[in-house]
Structures are given as structure tokens and as C-alpha cells.
Design a protein around this motif. Structure first.
Motif, PDB file in Angstrom:
ATOM      1  N   ALA B 238       1.187  -3.963  -1.167  1.00  0.00           N
ATOM      2  CA  ALA B 238       1.144  -4.855  -2.340  1.00  0.00           C
ATOM      3  C   ALA B 238       2.002  -4.310  -3.477  1.00  0.00           C
ATOM      4  O   ALA B 238       2.781  -5.042  -4.090  1.00  0.00           O
ATOM      5  CB  ALA B 238      -0.299  -5.048  -2.803  1.00  0.00           C
ATOM      6  N   VAL B 239       1.862  -3.034  -3.765  1.00  0.00           N
ATOM      7  CA  VAL B 239       2.646  -2.428  -4.849  1.00  0.00           C
ATOM      8  C   VAL B 239       4.123  -2.371  -4.457  1.00  0.00           C
ATOM      9  O   VAL B 239       5.017  -2.674  -5.262  1.00  0.00           O
ATOM     10  CB  VAL B 239       2.099  -1.030  -5.199  1.00  0.00           C
ATOM     11  N   LEU B 240       4.397  -2.003  -3.220  1.00  0.00           N
ATOM     12  CA  LEU B 240       5.786  -1.935  -2.758  1.00  0.00           C
ATOM     13  C   LEU B 240       6.478  -3.293  -2.861  1.00  0.00           C
ATOM     14  O   LEU B 240       7.618  -3.387  -3.321  1.00  0.00           O
ATOM     15  CB  LEU B 240       5.842  -1.433  -1.315  1.00  0.00           C
ATOM     16  N   TYR B 242       5.682  -5.763  -4.801  1.00  0.00           N
ATOM     17  CA  TYR B 242       5.843  -6.145  -6.209  1.00  0.00           C
ATOM     18  C   TYR B 242       7.032  -5.412  -6.827  1.00  0.00           C
ATOM     19  O   TYR B 242       7.855  -6.019  -7.525  1.00  0.00           O
ATOM     20  CB  TYR B 242       4.564  -5.848  -7.003  1.00  0.00           C
ATOM     21  N   VAL B 243       7.141  -4.130  -6.577  1.00  0.00           N
ATOM     22  CA  VAL B 243       8.265  -3.357  -7.125  1.00  0.00           C
ATOM     23  C   VAL B 243       9.589  -3.909  -6.605  1.00  0.00           C
ATOM     24  O   VAL B 243      10.571  -4.034  -7.343  1.00  0.00           O
ATOM     25  CB  VAL B 243       8.124  -1.862  -6.789  1.00  0.00           C
TER      26      VAL B 243
END
Lengths: 389, 389
Positions: B238-240, B242-243
Motif C-alpha cells: 500500500a505504501v509502495l 502510494y509513493v
């Protein structure tokens, strides 16, 4: 160098390179020896051919501009440096650890994190035995290089095709005295990216043995069907390709933080070399926003916001960036570190004092010291301090 | 909102969205109508299916966390906001231009650059006639939306499969009163990226007709064989993911600067929406380093260093980033602009005043004003100033 400014500035370098001797792999069995990375320069065709493990890659040799070409360039950034155009050839110590110290003393570079040059091709090897034996021989050779000066922090080469081999060489390298391990920003082809749990034993081993995890940018394994380091051709290509090199380092850091590796290994330290530094505060904010706004999809949950791992456990080196000093001073990322990229093309050889003065004149002394000296010392506390100028 | 702080802060938004009505394309001929982007939510399966031009994409519906899930999350950044978890549903004015003003007044959002929602799928259309007619109808509909308030700066949709169609619709849109044109960070499949000379007439047309070139991030055309917006799965995904969305905007800017488009069109202004802002000074330094160090390979030569185009002609919007204020204050990039992302998920709806106070309390008044109000006004000088609180 005293004529270039009022004070001689020393700086540690978070990004330097050794050059491999041509006979490095002579003691490998013959069937392996011929598969290790080799480069042949064809000056006439203006091309360089790299062969590794049965694969062959060609790329254009950099063409230094003549003085006339340079002067005819309409847009010359203020901080231009004519002499860097001659690149590697002008660093007499590139191949010799003792001559190197003469270069460093002249430039004002004190201690260095030193990565391979040809050895970046190691990650294109597809045969576990080959990369395992190659890294072993390389590490045995370069630990002797490191021992020639307490100012040298040489990066150990790590075989990454089998996790067991990686863990074993990390342990062996630490025993030899290495303090830094060289990792590519993306694993070898066919291996999962760094957030995958397959790599967990590697992070544990680095932490256990006190090795800094050093990602050097521009080390993505090369697809043999593609172009080397060339993402864009034609108009704007040179600048586009150069910019593109930074994203791999940012991705590697995001992967390690997002997968929880830095949470589970609070003593693991990461250094991203040559990718600039101002991306750090940006990435920290971006990760926090993603972590919070897409919270329902986040796995794993972390003990702290992503930014806190970046601000404490991640370090980054830059060469010329004006904004990098402000990433420390105004944005509070204390792990910004200068780097020379000696003896490579993008580096500061020949104009290090000029660059250091442009960057640090007028900057508060503690911030200047932290970026030039302190952040590096925090990663490598065994390295002696530079002399008082 | 006066209970949240001592002063009510107004801010213009460099990143907002309209929601398309379901009957938007009703007047298209039937054979085209059914090919325009449509989305069907299957709440039971927790999935959303998007169809466009005979292609079909599925993606998981965002699952809002329950209050219990949220509170059980170990790491909650200080600036967490419980209410945003309910996302779009909580913005009553999402579909109605008049109700929208009530939302904006409550939040403290004054004027907005407003992009499509479903319309981002337009760039996956492969039939020139379809995208040309679809953009025409959409622009006719949304210019009426824009006319409902001088605070609305709606982005015109531009057909990009034929350069002639793009230029014609830019001219027509400007005539209707549009001041902003919506571009994806990467062109439609099979078209060359933005540095290619095929696009030169488009940049010329935007400059000639005074339209701001608005890149909204996360708009890469989707490979129908791949996953939608999913670059990484599993741990950290999820974070990857988004980044990853920010890099497309950075690349588009690099392409425009490196190919000389901003040099040839000094009145062309670029807005990158929702990708954060601190990347600006970083990218400026990185481009300058590449331009200087790889000078022999640079084509075309520019009249100024790349950074100067970024600092003067490029603007960027962020939502929550702490470092973005410093990108203006300490790094001197005056074109940093706040954005709400109303009414989307990553946005500030429900906590805009809290966010604005966290960002700007203690910041010099001129810098706060520039980021909240002034940078937007510079791009869209026809928009009236917000009332004095």
C-alpha cells in the motif's frame, strides 16, 4: 588549495569507488574466471563492451567535451567546473590505494565509503557458484585495500542469488573487518524486490554483524535485451537518464521501511549513495501520507510512522545539490552526507574545495560539520577524525 | 470551524476533482456512448469494474477501517484524522456545484483547480473519434459547472490520440473560458513520451491560448494486462504503491524541461497536482547536475540551467507534507501550492482547518499567503481573492 578560499575544508565522502585491477579474478577456476565481469573499451568506435556470465552489453563511451564545445554551450550553470570534463583519467590515485591518499589530501576528502566500479556488474550474474566465488575473491582483495588506511571504508560485495550465500558472506566479511555491504537498488533478475520476506535473514545478518547496508544508485541489474542505463533516447535523453538513476535508491528505502525491515531491525543503518539527499524529507512525508490515508490496506503495521525510520536509520549522500544542506538545516534530516564520487565522472575531483565552499560558506558550523563529517562518523565510528585544518 | 483554532484560514486548492454524472455521455451516438469510461461498484465482492473502449479493469474497492481497526493500529502519525476514513461519501457537495460551495466555505477552501475523476480513464481510449467526441461533450458540460462560481477553475479534457485534435480542442476550450488543461503524466499507450517533438504543437497551443498545463498524478494509462495502480503486492504494497504515484509527475516535468519545451515557450506554465512539492528543489538540483556533468551528451542545449525553468514555470500542489512549506521558505521554490484533493480519499475534507493550522501556524505571513493563496493566483489571475476572514 589554499588559494581557492580562506579555509581548507575536510569532508568525509559517503560515495567513492575503487577500480578493479584486471587480474582480480586470476585465482578463480578457469571456467568461472572467464564469466566474471569484464570491460573492453573500443576508443575508435567510441563504445565499451561489458561481458558477464555469458551476457554482453554495449554502451557508448562518454565523450568529454572539448574546451571549445564547452564554451559554446549557451547555458552554463554558475557552478560549472571545466576540469571535471576530463573525468576519471585525471585522478592519478584511481587504481592505487597509496597514490589515492595523495589525491584525497589534495582535494580535502578525508574518509570514504568505497564501492566497486566494474563490480556493479556482479548483480547480472545468474550462477550462484560464480557470484559466490567472485565476491569471496573480491572481498579478500579489497580488505587488503581497506587495511592500507583507516580512512578507507570499503564495501563488501555480497552474493545475492542464494540467501544462505549472502548471509554467509556477510558474516565472513564482518570477520575480515568490513563495515559496509554493497547492495544494488534492485535485486538480481528473477529475485523479488527488497520488501519480500525472502530477504529477512539478510537484514538480520547485517544488523547482527554491524554492517551498514549500502545502496549505490544506478545499480539496477540490466535486462540483456535492453539498453544499459538508457531509459530515454533522443531529445532530452541525457538529463532524463541521469534523473532516472535516483528513483531506484528511493524505492529501495521505501521497500525496506514499508515491509517493516527497519522496524524489526532498529540497529540496521542504510546508506544511499550518489542519489542526492533532498528526496529524503519528501519521501518521508509521502510515506506518512500513504500510510495514514490508505491505512486500511497497510501491511504490516509499523511501530512508528514511516518517516521516523527514514529520519533515524537512513542516510544519503549528494555531491553538488544546493538544496541538500537545507534538507538538514530547514527540514531536520540530520543524515544528509556529502560525497565526492571519486574518481568517477559525476564527482568533484579537481574542484572539491570549490564545491565545499559553495555548499558550506555561510552555513552554521554545526550543520556544516554534520554534513561533511558527523553523519559519516555516526555510521562508521571507528574512522578517525580529520586533522584540524 | 472557529473552535479548531484562533483564525479561519482560507486556501486555494491546486488539486480538486469533479465527479461525472452518470448521464454525461447521453448525447453521444450510441456506438460511441457505450465505449466511454464507466465504473460499476460491486460492494458485495468489494470490487470496482471500470470499462473503457472495450477494455475492462477491476480493482478492489477501498475498505474504510472501522474505528476499532483504526484505534488498534500501533503507529498513528500525530496528524491522523479519523473522519477522512469515510472518504468521498462524506463530502455532500461532491456531485453538485452549488452544494460544493457550502462544503468549501466550511472547510476554508476558496478557489479550486478541478480535475476529472472518471475522466482520467479517457487516456485509455484507443479510438481517436471516441476520445475527440467524448472530450468535446465533457468540456461542454463542465464549462457550465465552472460558470457556477468564479472560484471554479475546471480543467479541460484534451484528446491526445491525434495532435491535430488536441490543438483544436485546446483552442475551442480556451474560447469557452477554460484556463487549465488536464494532461496525464504519461501519454496514451503507443504515443511517445512528452519530450518527443510530436507534442511541440500542443505546447505551442497551450501557450498561445493561455491555458495552464495541468498534470495530475496517478494518470498513467493502464496496461490492460496489468493491475490498476498496483506496482507492488503483499508486504508494504500500500505504501509502495502510494509513493510510486509521485514519480510520473516528476518525469513529466523533467521531460518538458530537458526537451526544451519550457525554453521555447517561456509563457507556458505547468501545474503538477497531488504529487507533493518537495521534489521540486531536489529535481532542480538533479537536473542541473546531469546537465552539467553529462554536458557532452545533452541535446538540446538550453538558454538557462534546467533548475531555472522549474523554479519559474512549474508549480506543484501538496496536501499534508510538513516539508513542503520549507521547499518555499528555505529552498526558495515559490511555486509550492496547497491542495485539498476534495472530495477524494487522500484529501483534507473534514479536517482542512486543522491541516492548514498545522502547516502554517508560525510560518511567516508572506510565505503562508504565497502557498495558500498567491501561487494559485499567479496561475489564475482572473480568480477573485478570498474574503478577509
Amino acid at each position: 588549495m589554499s588559494e581557492t578560499g580562506p579555509a581548507f575544508l575536510w569532508a568525509n565522502s559517503g560515495d567513492s569507488h575503487y577500480m578493479e585491477p584486471p587480474n582480480l579474478y586470476d585465482e578463480l577456476p578457469e571456467h568461472l574466471q572467464e564469466l566474471m565481469p569484464k570491460t573492453v573499451r573500443d576508443e575508435e568506435r567510441g563504445a565499451e563492451v561489458i561481458t558477464v556470465d555469458g551476457q554482453s552489453f554495449e554502451r557508448p563511451l562518454p565523450k568529454p567535451r572539448t574546451r571549445e564545445q564547452w564554451l559554446s554551450t549557451a547555458a552554463r550553470p554558475k557552478e560549472q567546473h571545466l576540469d571535471e570534463e576530463e573525468g576519471e583519467k585525471r585522478a592519478p590515485g584511481a587504481f592505487d590505494p597509496q597514490l589515492r591518499l595523495v589525491d584525497l589530501d589534495g582535494e580535502g576528502i578525508w574518509a570514504e565509503a568505497i564501492y566497486p566500479s566494474l563490480g556493479t556488474w556482479t548483480f547480472n550474474i545468474r550462477t550462484p557458484e560464480l557470484v559466490r566465488e567472485g565476491c569471496r575473491i573480491s572481498n579478500d582483495f579489497f580488505i587488503a585495500f581497506q587495511r592500507q588506511s583507516p580512512r578507507y571504508v570499503v564495501a563488501a560485495s555480497i552474493p545475492l542469488l542464494e540467501v544462505g550465500d549472502a548471509v554467509a558472506e556477510i558474516r565472513r566479511a564482518a570477520g575480515l573487518g568490513f563495515k559496509l555491504a554493497f547492495f544494488p537498488v534492485r535485486p538480481p533478475m528473477q529475485k523479488p524486490t527488497w520488501q519480500h520476506d525472502e530477504w529477512d535473514p539478510v537484514w538480520a545478518a547485517l544488523e547482527e554483524h554491524g554492517l551498514v547496508l549500502g545502496f549505490h544508485i544506478g545499480t539496477e541489474p540490466v535486462d540483456p535485451t535492453g539498453y544499459i542505463g538508457v531509459y530515454h533516447r533522443g531529445r532530452g535523453g541525457a538529463v532524463l537518464n541521469y534523473v532516472e538513476t535516483t528513483y531506484g535508491g528511493q524505492r529501495a528505502v521505501t521497500q525496506l521501511i514499508a515491509c517493516g525491515a527497519l522496524d524489526r531491525h532498529p540497529d540496521l543503518r542504510v546508506l544511499v549513495s550518489e542519489g542526492g539527499a533532498t528526496w529524503g524529507p519528501f519521501l518521508a512525508d509521502r510515506m506518512d501520507e500513504g500510510y495514514r490515508q490508505h491505512g486500511a490496506a497497510v501491511r504490516p503495521t509499523l511501530s512508528k510512522p514511516p518517516s521516523e525510520y527514514l529520519y533515524t536509520q537512513v542516510y544519503a549522500s549528494f555531491q553538488h545539490d544546493r538544496s541538500a544542506v537545507q534538507a538538514n538545516l530547514a527540514m531536520g534530516w540530520k543524515n544528509v552526507m556529502w560525497g565526492s564520487d571519486y574518481p568517477h565522472y559525476e564527482g568533484t575531483f579537481g574542484h572539491t574545495q570549490k564545491t565545499l565552499h559553495e555548499l558550506f560558506d555561510g552555513v552554521p558550523a554545526d550543520v556544516s560539520h554534520r554534513i561533511r563529517i558527523g553523519a559519516f562518523q555516526e555510521l562508521f565510528p571507528h574512522v578517525p577524525a580529520p586533522p584540524t585544518p
